[in-house]
Design a protein around this motif. Structure first.
Motif, PDB file in Angstrom:
ATOM      1  N   GLY A   1       5.173 100.030  32.996  1.00 52.65           N
ATOM      2  CA  GLY A   1       6.134  99.405  32.094  1.00 52.65           C
ATOM      3  C   GLY A   1       6.267  97.896  32.250  1.00 52.65           C
ATOM      4  N   THR A   2       5.448  97.311  33.105  1.00 53.60           N
ATOM      5  CA  THR A   2       5.651  95.881  33.379  1.00 53.60           C
ATOM      6  C   THR A   2       5.168  94.991  32.234  1.00 53.60           C
ATOM      7  N   ASP A   3       4.338  95.536  31.360  1.00 54.92           N
ATOM      8  CA  ASP A   3       4.049  94.850  30.093  1.00 54.92           C
ATOM      9  C   ASP A   3       4.929  95.416  28.984  1.00 54.92           C
ATOM     10  N   LEU A   4       4.944  96.738  28.902  1.00 50.96           N
ATOM     11  CA  LEU A   4       5.586  97.395  27.761  1.00 50.96           C
ATOM     12  C   LEU A   4       7.079  97.072  27.664  1.00 50.96           C
ATOM     13  N   VAL A   5       7.792  97.168  28.771  1.00 48.32           N
ATOM     14  CA  VAL A   5       9.243  96.959  28.717  1.00 48.32           C
ATOM     15  C   VAL A   5       9.563  95.511  28.353  1.00 48.32           C
ATOM     16  N   VAL A   6       8.752  94.590  28.877  1.00 46.82           N
ATOM     17  CA  VAL A   6       8.956  93.183  28.536  1.00 46.82           C
ATOM     18  C   VAL A   6       8.754  92.976  27.030  1.00 46.82           C
ATOM     19  N   GLN A   7       7.715  93.599  26.500  1.00 40.71           N
ATOM     20  CA  GLN A   7       7.422  93.448  25.067  1.00 40.71           C
ATOM     21  C   GLN A   7       8.532  94.055  24.209  1.00 40.71           C
TER      22      GLN A   7
ATOM     23  N   GLY B   1      -6.700 107.101  38.855  1.00 43.44           N
ATOM     24  CA  GLY B   1      -5.752 107.569  37.851  1.00 43.44           C
ATOM     25  C   GLY B   1      -5.199 106.382  37.081  1.00 43.44           C
ATOM     26  N   ALA B   2      -5.098 106.518  35.760  1.00 37.80           N
ATOM     27  CA  ALA B   2      -4.794 105.346  34.928  1.00 37.80           C
ATOM     28  C   ALA B   2      -3.416 104.756  35.229  1.00 37.80           C
ATOM     29  N   ALA B   3      -2.507 105.561  35.777  1.00 41.43           N
ATOM     30  CA  ALA B   3      -1.151 105.048  36.011  1.00 41.43           C
ATOM     31  C   ALA B   3      -0.873 104.753  37.484  1.00 41.43           C
TER      32      ALA B   3
ATOM     33  N   ARG C   1       4.741  98.893  40.609  1.00 36.89           N
ATOM     34  CA  ARG C   1       4.805  99.641  39.344  1.00 36.89           C
ATOM     35  C   ARG C   1       3.549  99.435  38.494  1.00 36.89           C
ATOM     36  N   ALA C   2       3.079  98.207  38.419  1.00 36.28           N
ATOM     37  CA  ALA C   2       1.983  97.873  37.505  1.00 36.28           C
ATOM     38  C   ALA C   2       0.721  98.655  37.857  1.00 36.28           C
ATOM     39  N   SER C   3       0.062  99.197  36.804  1.00 33.16           N
ATOM     40  CA  SER C   3      -1.151  99.970  37.027  1.00 33.16           C
ATOM     41  C   SER C   3      -2.370  99.216  36.505  1.00 33.16           C
TER      42      SER C   3
ATOM     43  N   LEU D   1      -5.513  97.269  31.758  1.00 35.33           N
ATOM     44  CA  LEU D   1      -6.655  97.391  30.846  1.00 35.33           C
ATOM     45  C   LEU D   1      -6.174  97.664  29.421  1.00 35.33           C
ATOM     46  N   CYS D   2      -5.266  98.638  29.258  1.00 34.81           N
ATOM     47  CA  CYS D   2      -4.828  99.024  27.910  1.00 34.81           C
ATOM     48  C   CYS D   2      -4.007  97.930  27.235  1.00 34.81           C
ATOM     49  N   ASN D   3      -3.358  97.096  28.023  1.00 33.19           N
ATOM     50  CA  ASN D   3      -2.612  95.984  27.444  1.00 33.19           C
ATOM     51  C   ASN D   3      -3.562  94.960  26.823  1.00 33.19           C
ATOM     52  N   ALA D   4      -4.811  94.962  27.345  1.00 32.32           N
ATOM     53  CA  ALA D   4      -5.898  94.182  26.763  1.00 32.32           C
ATOM     54  C   ALA D   4      -5.569  92.703  26.562  1.00 32.32           C
TER      55      ALA D   4
ATOM     56  N   VAL E   1     -10.240 100.069  21.888  1.00 29.53           N
ATOM     57  CA  VAL E   1     -10.913 101.121  21.126  1.00 29.53           C
ATOM     58  C   VAL E   1     -10.047 102.377  20.992  1.00 29.53           C
ATOM     59  N   LEU E   2      -8.867 102.379  21.640  1.00 29.24           N
ATOM     60  CA  LEU E   2      -8.033 103.587  21.618  1.00 29.24           C
ATOM     61  C   LEU E   2      -7.595 103.911  20.194  1.00 29.24           C
ATOM     62  N   GLN E   3      -7.716 105.185  19.841  1.00 30.24           N
ATOM     63  CA  GLN E   3      -7.231 105.680  18.556  1.00 30.24           C
ATOM     64  C   GLN E   3      -5.789 106.162  18.742  1.00 30.24           C
TER      65      GLN E   3
ATOM     66  N   LEU F   1      -5.257 108.345  25.109  1.00 30.93           N
ATOM     67  CA  LEU F   1      -4.729 107.907  26.391  1.00 30.93           C
ATOM     68  C   LEU F   1      -5.901 107.660  27.322  1.00 30.93           C
ATOM     69  N   VAL F   2      -5.842 106.599  28.102  1.00 31.22           N
ATOM     70  CA  VAL F   2      -6.818 106.483  29.194  1.00 31.22           C
ATOM     71  C   VAL F   2      -6.273 107.346  30.324  1.00 31.22           C
ATOM     72  N   VAL F   3      -7.084 108.265  30.802  1.00 27.16           N
ATOM     73  CA  VAL F   3      -6.585 109.103  31.894  1.00 27.16           C
ATOM     74  C   VAL F   3      -7.140 108.646  33.238  1.00 27.16           C
TER      75      VAL F   3
ATOM     76  N   LEU G   1     -11.616  85.648  41.169  1.00 27.22           N
ATOM     77  CA  LEU G   1     -10.678  84.546  41.425  1.00 27.22           C
ATOM     78  C   LEU G   1     -10.093  84.122  40.089  1.00 27.22           C
ATOM     79  N   ARG G   2      -8.867  83.674  40.131  1.00 33.58           N
ATOM     80  CA  ARG G   2      -8.282  83.118  38.912  1.00 33.58           C
ATOM     81  C   ARG G   2      -7.686  81.768  39.281  1.00 33.58           C
ATOM     82  N   PHE G   3      -7.506  80.943  38.261  1.00 40.87           N
ATOM     83  CA  PHE G   3      -6.773  79.708  38.497  1.00 40.87           C
ATOM     84  C   PHE G   3      -5.412  79.832  37.851  1.00 40.87           C
TER      85      PHE G   3
ATOM     86  N   GLU H   1       1.786  82.354  42.545  1.00 38.02           N
ATOM     87  CA  GLU H   1       1.987  83.762  42.175  1.00 38.02           C
ATOM     88  C   GLU H   1       2.772  83.784  40.880  1.00 38.02           C
ATOM     89  N   MET H   2       3.004  85.003  40.343  1.00 41.19           N
ATOM     90  CA  MET H   2       3.818  85.189  39.139  1.00 41.19           C
ATOM     91  C   MET H   2       3.368  84.266  38.016  1.00 41.19           C
ATOM     92  N   ASP H   3       2.084  84.282  37.743  1.00 41.90           N
ATOM     93  CA  ASP H   3       1.570  83.379  36.739  1.00 41.90           C
ATOM     94  C   ASP H   3       0.449  84.078  35.977  1.00 41.90           C
ATOM     95  N   ILE H   4       0.151  83.555  34.818  1.00 44.08           N
ATOM     96  CA  ILE H   4      -0.932  84.124  34.022  1.00 44.08           C
ATOM     97  C   ILE H   4      -2.172  83.270  34.232  1.00 44.08           C
TER      98      ILE H   4
HETATM   99  C1  LIG Z   1       6.556  89.353  36.468  1.00 42.21           C
HETATM  100  C2  LIG Z   1       5.233  89.815  35.958  1.00 42.21           C
HETATM  101  C3  LIG Z   1       4.071  89.270  36.478  1.00 42.21           C
HETATM  102  C4  LIG Z   1       2.835  89.693  36.006  1.00 42.21           C
HETATM  103  N1  LIG Z   1       1.722  89.130  36.552  1.00 42.21           N
HETATM  104  C5  LIG Z   1       0.506  89.533  36.111  1.00 42.21           C
HETATM  105  C6  LIG Z   1      -0.676  88.992  36.680  1.00 42.21           C
HETATM  106  O1  LIG Z   1      -0.633  88.181  37.608  1.00 42.21           O
HETATM  107  N2  LIG Z   1      -1.868  89.394  36.179  1.00 42.21           N
HETATM  108  C7  LIG Z   1      -1.955  90.310  35.179  1.00 42.21           C
HETATM  109  O2  LIG Z   1      -3.074  90.642  34.771  1.00 42.21           O
HETATM  110  N3  LIG Z   1      -0.860  90.848  34.626  1.00 42.21           N
HETATM  111  C8  LIG Z   1       0.371  90.488  35.071  1.00 42.21           C
HETATM  112  N4  LIG Z   1       1.503  91.036  34.523  1.00 42.21           N
HETATM  113  C9  LIG Z   1       1.371  92.000  33.437  1.00 42.21           C
HETATM  114  C10 LIG Z   1       1.413  93.471  33.897  1.00 42.21           C
HETATM  115  O3  LIG Z   1       2.116  93.620  35.090  1.00 42.21           O
HETATM  116  C11 LIG Z   1       0.025  94.029  34.109  1.00 42.21           C
HETATM  117  O4  LIG Z   1      -0.740  93.925  32.952  1.00 42.21           O
HETATM  118  C12 LIG Z   1       0.082  95.492  34.558  1.00 42.21           C
HETATM  119  O5  LIG Z   1      -1.136  95.854  35.121  1.00 42.21           O
HETATM  120  C13 LIG Z   1       0.442  96.450  33.439  1.00 42.21           C
HETATM  121  O6  LIG Z   1       0.507  97.754  33.984  1.00 42.21           O
HETATM  122  P1  LIG Z   1       1.700  98.750  33.674  1.00 42.21           P
HETATM  123  O7  LIG Z   1       1.381 100.005  34.368  1.00 42.21           O
HETATM  124  O8  LIG Z   1       2.994  98.153  34.007  1.00 42.21           O
HETATM  125  O9  LIG Z   1       1.525  98.891  32.102  1.00 42.21           O
HETATM  126  P2  LIG Z   1       2.585  99.260  30.986  1.00 42.21           P
HETATM  127  O10 LIG Z   1       3.502  98.127  30.741  1.00 42.21           O
HETATM  128  O11 LIG Z   1       3.177 100.567  31.263  1.00 42.21           O
HETATM  129  O12 LIG Z   1       1.594  99.390  29.770  1.00 42.21           O
HETATM  130  C14 LIG Z   1       0.892  98.305  29.235  1.00 42.21           C
HETATM  131  C15 LIG Z   1       0.281  98.658  27.881  1.00 42.21           C
HETATM  132  O13 LIG Z   1      -0.735  99.615  28.038  1.00 42.21           O
HETATM  133  C16 LIG Z   1      -0.407 100.840  27.418  1.00 42.21           C
HETATM  134  N5  LIG Z   1      -0.810 101.882  28.345  1.00 42.21           N
HETATM  135  C17 LIG Z   1      -0.441 101.992  29.646  1.00 42.21           C
HETATM  136  N6  LIG Z   1      -1.089 102.988  30.224  1.00 42.21           N
HETATM  137  C18 LIG Z   1      -1.881 103.520  29.287  1.00 42.21           C
HETATM  138  C19 LIG Z   1      -2.807 104.582  29.298  1.00 42.21           C
HETATM  139  N7  LIG Z   1      -3.060 105.295  30.385  1.00 42.21           N
HETATM  140  N8  LIG Z   1      -3.447 104.876  28.143  1.00 42.21           N
HETATM  141  C20 LIG Z   1      -3.222 104.169  27.015  1.00 42.21           C
HETATM  142  N9  LIG Z   1      -2.383 103.146  26.959  1.00 42.21           N
HETATM  143  C21 LIG Z   1      -1.714 102.834  28.082  1.00 42.21           C
HETATM  144  C22 LIG Z   1       1.051 100.771  27.142  1.00 42.21           C
HETATM  145  O14 LIG Z   1       1.422 101.540  26.035  1.00 42.21           O
HETATM  146  C23 LIG Z   1       1.254  99.304  26.927  1.00 42.21           C
HETATM  147  O15 LIG Z   1       0.877  98.956  25.628  1.00 42.21           O
HETATM  148  C24 LIG Z   1       2.752  90.652  34.987  1.00 42.21           C
HETATM  149  C25 LIG Z   1       3.914  91.217  34.474  1.00 42.21           C
HETATM  150  C26 LIG Z   1       5.146  90.805  34.944  1.00 42.21           C
HETATM  151  C27 LIG Z   1       6.388  91.422  34.377  1.00 42.21           C
END
Ligand SMILES: Cc1cc2nc3c(=O)[nH]c(=O)nc-3n(C[C@H](O)[C@H](O)[C@H](O)COP(=O)(O)OP(=O)(O)OC[C@H]3O[C@@H](n4cnc5c(N)ncnc54)[C@H](O)[C@@H]3O)c2cc1C
Lengths: 760, 302
Positions: free
Chosen positions: B32-38, B72-74, B108-110, B115-118, B159-161, B165-167, B183-185, B190-193
């Motif tokens: 949820g670290t992308d989804l909840v923010v969005q 595992g995808a999660a 939490r982040a997977s 990958l799916c956030n693309a 490519v997801l329809q 789900l990515v499993v 490596l990234r710049f 930390e906490m940066d894109i």
């Molecule tokens: C404070 C903060 C810092 C961050 N820093 C970074 C960073 O340094 N680098 C970076 O790359 N990202 C960063 N992120 C973004 C995010 O944490 C990552 O992209 C993370 O890996 C997303 O994983 P999630 O499990 O939380 O995904 P979620 O938020 O749960 O899902 C992300 C998206 O993918 C979809 N999804 C999730 N799982 C599946 C699945 N199995 N099949 C199909 N669709 C799926 C969801 O529907 C959603 O659209 C940051 C986010 C925050 C809030």
């Protein structure tokens, strides 16, 4: 005042009385306020940086189930006069405060409030915003200070005329004010100089970045009396602003300051309070509003962006002979940038016989600025202290020696002519020279050491405190100063010191506007200084009454009682005494309970000097700066609680590092492109070095124990110190803040091509 | 945030069913670290959120006897980078998983969510591409497998329809004399894109000193993470040397089509590509057993 130099409690590090609530998360902040029947408020904000509001239709929003009220600028009284209200370290015209709460007829910056909704849930309030229809007529935007100063620039205000000592300008202008200070003959001074350096500088808008967002909850009782729970540095400022904006007598308003998650000068302003009061008046229910981070960035007050041109001339031996400063400070939408603060700080640390300082306060279509820690001083210090570094280098003089040679002392004058009372700038510079950090070797490629100094006047103002007494022998201390930096601990220490009690026997709290007498807000580094005086006076008043009571207990005349080490003793009979705790326990039997009050005011200035010393490394390929070592120096007068003093030094340095390397508002046509903590980068724990501190104690001329305010000056020198270190590491002089990796890389590449060109 | 329906799926089938049966837009939630923010910022609105974080198979991190990783995808990043066999066999994946967000975010982040956030700057994607990873996808019409390299189709696009789900993400077992580095710049630490992210992977032959295979993937410089074929070609078949690495790092820039935004100008991003390709190649070579100190030049392996 106090003559003892050996203290029992002052200078020690007791646990803070408010610590438990903080570390357990149980303290109540504004967002924690939940009242029966409470409604949620959301604010509709202008999407345009500059536009006329032609019409607002709220009927659809009002029709949404759950929406209880909608207000617009038409619901606020129209203030036609130029009456001013106090807002911490500045004053602002009341009509502009009104516009910051709800726009009337016109919007001047993106994010300016246009309407507000109260609904039974946050989601409903949010949805209602999308149902409000506003018709705008967009106007040309000017979001750069130099553009705004041009003759043909779009005007923000048809009725704004440049104010200066000469009077009011003859035609409307975006230049709201002009400040000027001068001494001697600059041209003659420059002509006498052996080296003259002239440079241009730009700095960007930066936000205080307090972690707790702006919030307010209000309830208007059926009899019209208003209670406001809010996050503020100055409860009395908020009361004054709400009263003025809503045209309600102050006596009808009670402002309760909640625990606060940072302010740094930015939380003196009633952005939400009048709006929730209005909505509560309409609905008869409590109404709460909490801003999102994007709202905080775009609709509260950051610090000015600036343009500065500075020229300094010196003799071969390092004597400064002339300075010429031209400063433009961005006020945002309404007048009131801290250019005045800049004009009396940057050059004030040095004796310069000839100078001219010209400063402009300029409006643009950006958020209206607010005070931010030593308002105005950091940007001008960035200019002054880097130019001094360049002069030192040119002349082959140690940078600290150059400053020592020109440093002001007591009796010298600030740029505005005001003479300094006791100050410790020379002592501070000497401490730097003797510090192990300054004398440690620094080796390697792409590393450098930088030094810079800074100055801030500090405020004093009025504080009131009350002491009341408990039958268990303990003492309640009620202050009206919002506790941001640990002042409940510091004030309790003064009581414990003066009354010979233990820290745990003093019970401090922050009162609201109806519980305690008038207090200026917690800002301008004034609290420990001025509220400390009030506490000290209350203690002396208490002791005077205790003497009377002790005399009754000991059956002698009060004149025969002396207070020594916690005991009230009969003169000449050391065996006949009663301890202060006994006196307190027996108040009921010796004449009844009483309250001791202390009020401060009219204190002399107790200015602060600080300095930063930094070692850093620059990645030559990416321009990224890594800080290796940091020492923050400051003359604090007397450190009552050294841990909190160190905390202030470290906090200021941390924010200064943010200004220096990361933080900036990025605008395009008046739109802020980075209103998130992701792209507005505060330094994180991993970006900050361990910040070592060096406390210098030169007593102030006034106040208890020689205390000076310590909160602000630490933010002043860091950007210049970092710029100077970057120069030593890379050979490039940075003249723009923030010094991002990309800017440093660009400057290094340009230098490289110059070097290559010269070689070929 | 608009109210939405929340469904916690217990099995993959339940998750697919819950996604397929939703009347309006629905999405899976892993960490949820992308989804909840969005959702919070109103960038997306959903009728239904399907929590897949409670499906045991999706939380698994398994390295089998042959050294193949089934992720595992999660599974949260912290479970990935603290897995001893992942650390031993896939240090490049540890590079990525351990820099996403902060310690709190990583719990939490997977990788699946990343990958799916693309996002063009997703920190795990160049690494998965370099390692030749495959995404196992399940949906209403069954299972299919897509190479990660082909998975992202645009910013936030895959490519997801619908209801797919990515499993699982499958990473092949590493061979001999291989090494990779990501490596990234970022402006902060930390906490940066990523302003630019680079993954480099190589295989070499110690006898001849030649590079036999190379993959370079660039992040944040195009609508999706992209390979740098010219740079790879300049490495393959060559004897390891400073000049070869330098040449590859310059050629890699040709694969970058960066934009200028608040995080960096296109010019700076192109420059960073060359810097990071050189640094990652040196580190990858070192992991593959090459003594990079012998190469001369100034090695800034981060
Ligand atoms: C404070 C903060 C810092 C961050 N820093 C970074 C960073 O340094 N680098 C970076 O790359 N990202 C960063 N992120 C973004 C995010 O944490 C990552 O992209 C993370 O890996 C997303 O994983 P999630 O499990 O939380 O995904 P979620 O938020 O749960 O899902 C992300 C998206 O993918 C979809 N999804 C999730 N799982 C599946 C699945 N199995 N099949 C199909 N669709 C799926 C969801 O529907 C959603 O659209 C940051 C986010 C925050 C809030």
């Amino acid at each position: 005042m106090a003559t003892a130099t050996q203290y029992r409690v002052i200078g020690t590090r007791p646990i803070r009385p408010d610590g438990y609530g903080k570390v357990t998360g149980k303290d109540q902040y504004g967002a924690d306020v939940i009242l029966p029947g409470m409604l949620y408020c959301k604010v509709l904000r202008s999407p345009h940086p500059h536009a006329i509001i032609k019409a607002i239709d709220v009927s659809k929003a009002l029709a949404l189930p759950g929406v209880m009220a909608v207000v617009t600028g038409d619901d606020l009284p129209r203030i036609e006069s130029s009456e001013k209200v106090s807002s911490g370290e500045e004053t602002i015209e009341a009509r502009f405060m009104t516009a910051l709460c709800l726009a009337q007829d016109k919007v001047y910056f993106k994010g300016q409030p246009v309407a507000a909704v109260a609904a039974t849930s946050l989601a409903t309030a949010q949805e209602a915003l999308s149902l409000i229809e506003v018709e705008y007529e967009p106007l040309p935007v000017v979001d750069d200070v130099l553009e705004a100063m041009k003759e043909d620039a779009p005007l923000l205000h048809g009725d704004l005329y440049t104010e200066s000592l000469a009077g009011k300008g003859s035609k409307p202008s975006n230049i709201a004010g002009r400040v000027e200070h001068a001494r001697g003959d600059v041209d003659k001074g420059m002509a006498e100089a052996d080296v003259v350096i002239e440079r241009e500088f730009r700095t960007q808008m930066v936000h205080q970045g307090y972690i707790e967002p702006t919030n307010s909850t209000a309830y208007v009782a059926p009899d019209g009396r208003i209670t406001i729970w809010t996050s503020t540095q100055g409860a009395w400022d908020i009361r004054n602003q709400v009263a003025t904006i809503l045209q309600i007598p102050e006596g009808m308003i009670r402002v309760i300051p909640m625990e606060i998650g940072g302010g740094f000068g930015g939380k003196f302003t009633a952005y939400l309070d009048p709006v929730v009061v209005l909505l509560s008046q309409k609905t008869g229910r409590p109404v709460k509003a909490v801003m999102t981070r994007a709202e905080v960035f775009q609709a509260t007050g950051p610090s000015s962006g600036t343009y500065i041109r500075l020229k300094i001339g010196a003799k071969r031996d390092g004597t400064l002979v002339a300075a010429d400063a031209f400063m433009v400070y961005d006020a945002g939408a309404f007048p009131g940038s801290p250019v005045g603060g800049a004009s009396v700080t940057g050059l004030s640390p040095y004796n310069i016989p000839n100078f001219k300082i010209l400063g402009f306060d300029v409006v643009t279509n950006r958020p209206r600025v607010k005070a931010y820690r030593a308002p105005g001083a950091t940007a001008i210090a960035f200019a002054v202290e880097t130019v001094l570094d360049e002069i030192a280098e040119r002349l082959g003089i140690d940078p600290v020696d150059l400053r020592l040679k020109n440093a002001v002392g007591p009796g010298d004058r600030m740029t505005n002519g005001v003479p300094y009372p006791s100050i410790g700038f020379r002592e501070l510079l000497t401490a730097v020279k003797e510090h192990p950090h300054y004398n440690a070797p620094l080796e390697g490629k792409w590393v450098g050491r930088g030094f810079a100094a800074g100055f801030w006047m500090n405020g004093s103002g009025v504080s009131t405190v009350h002491l009341t007494f408990n039958t268990d022998g303990t003492v309640n201390l009620i202050e009206g100063s919002t506790d941001i930096g640990g002042t409940r601990a510091t004030m309790a220490q003064i009581v414990a010191e003066e009354l010979w009690l233990e820290m745990e026997e003093v019970k401090p709290m922050v009162g609201d506007t109806q519980i305690v007498g008038f207090n200026d807000g917690t800002g301008g580094s004034r609290t420990t200084y001025s509220t400390g005086v009030a506490v000290w006076k209350a203690c002396q008043n208490a002791i005077a009454e205790f003497k009377v009571r002790a005399a009754r207990m000991l059956e002698v005349d009060a004149e025969e009682i002396v207070f020594e080490a916690g005991d009230f003793k009969v003169k000449g009979h050391p065996d006949r005494s009663v301890n202060i705790r006994e006196v307190i326990r027996n108040l009921r039997h010796t004449g009844g309970h009483f309250e001791a009050v202390g009020v401060s005011g009219g204190l002399k200035m107790a200015p602060a000097f600080g300095a930063s010393l930094v070692d850093l490394a620059v990645d030559p390929e990416t321009g990224k700066v890594e800080i290796l070592r940091w020492t923050q120096f400051q003359d604090v007068g007397k450190a009552i609680h050294p841990s909190y003093v160190e905390g202030q030094l470290q906090g200021g340095a941390a924010q200064g590092i943010g200004w220096a390397l990361y933080e900036e508002y990025i605008f395009r046509d008046g739109h802020m492109l980075n209103p998130t903590f992701l792209d507005y980068r505060l330094p994180t724990a991993l970006d900050l070095p361990m910040i070592d501190t060096c406390i210098i104690e030169v007593p102030a001329s006034d106040g208890p124990y020689g205390v000076r305010g310590v909160g602000e000056v630490s933010i002043v020198p860091p950007p210049a110190a970092i710029a100077n270190a970057i120069y030593r590491a890379t050979g490039v002089r940075m003249n723009e803040l923030p010094m991002t990796s990309e800017r440093v890389w660009r400057a290094m590449s340009q230098r490289q091509s110059r070097v290559e060109q010269e070689a070929s | 945030m608009k109210p939405f329906e929340y469904v916690a799926a217990r099995t993959i089938d339940e998750a697919v069913e819950a996604l397929a049966s939703s009347k309006g837009p629905a999405k899976p939630l892993a960490g949820g670290t992308d989804l909840v923010v969005q959702l919070n910022e109103g960038r997306i609105t959903l009728d239904r959120v399907v929590d897949i974080g409670r499906i045991p198979e999706l939380k698994r991190v398994d390295v089998d006897a042959q050294g193949q990783l089934r992720l595992g995808a999660a599974a949260p990043c912290v479970d990935v980078y603290s897995h001893l066999n992942v650390q031993r066999l896939f240090p490049m994946l540890v590079d990525s998983a351990s820099i996403i967000g902060s310690v709190q975010v990583q719990s939490r982040a997977s990788i699946g969510g990343n990958l799916c956030n693309a996002s063009p700057s997703g920190d795990s994607i160049p690494t998965l591409i370099c390692l030749g990873a495959q995404a196992v996808i399940q949906g209403p019409s069954g299972r299919r497998v897509v190479p990660v390299e082909e998975f992202c189709t645009g910013p936030g696009q895959t490519v997801l329809q619908p209801a797919e789900l990515v499993v699982e993400i499958v990473v092949p077992a590493p061979g001999e004399n291989e090494g990779g580095k990501y490596l990234r710049f970022i402006p902060r630490n930390e906490m940066d894109i990523a302003v630019v992210g680079v993954g480099s992977w190589i295989r070499w032959e110690p006898q001849s000193g030649r590079i036999t295979d190379a993959r370079i993937a660039l992040g944040a410089v195009a609508p999706t993470p992209v390979r740098a074929p010219e740079a790879e070609a300049a490495l393959i078949g060559k004897e390891v040397s400073w000049d070869v690495i330098d040449e590859a790092s310059r050629l890699a820039v040709n694969a970058a089509r960066p934009i200028s935004d608040v995080r960096g100008s296109a010019e700076y991003r192109r420059h960073l590509v060359s810097v990071l390709v050189r640094r990652t190649l040196l580190a990858a070579l070192e992991r593959a057993g090459v003594d990079v100190k012998d190469l001369g030049g100034e090695a800034y392996a981060g």
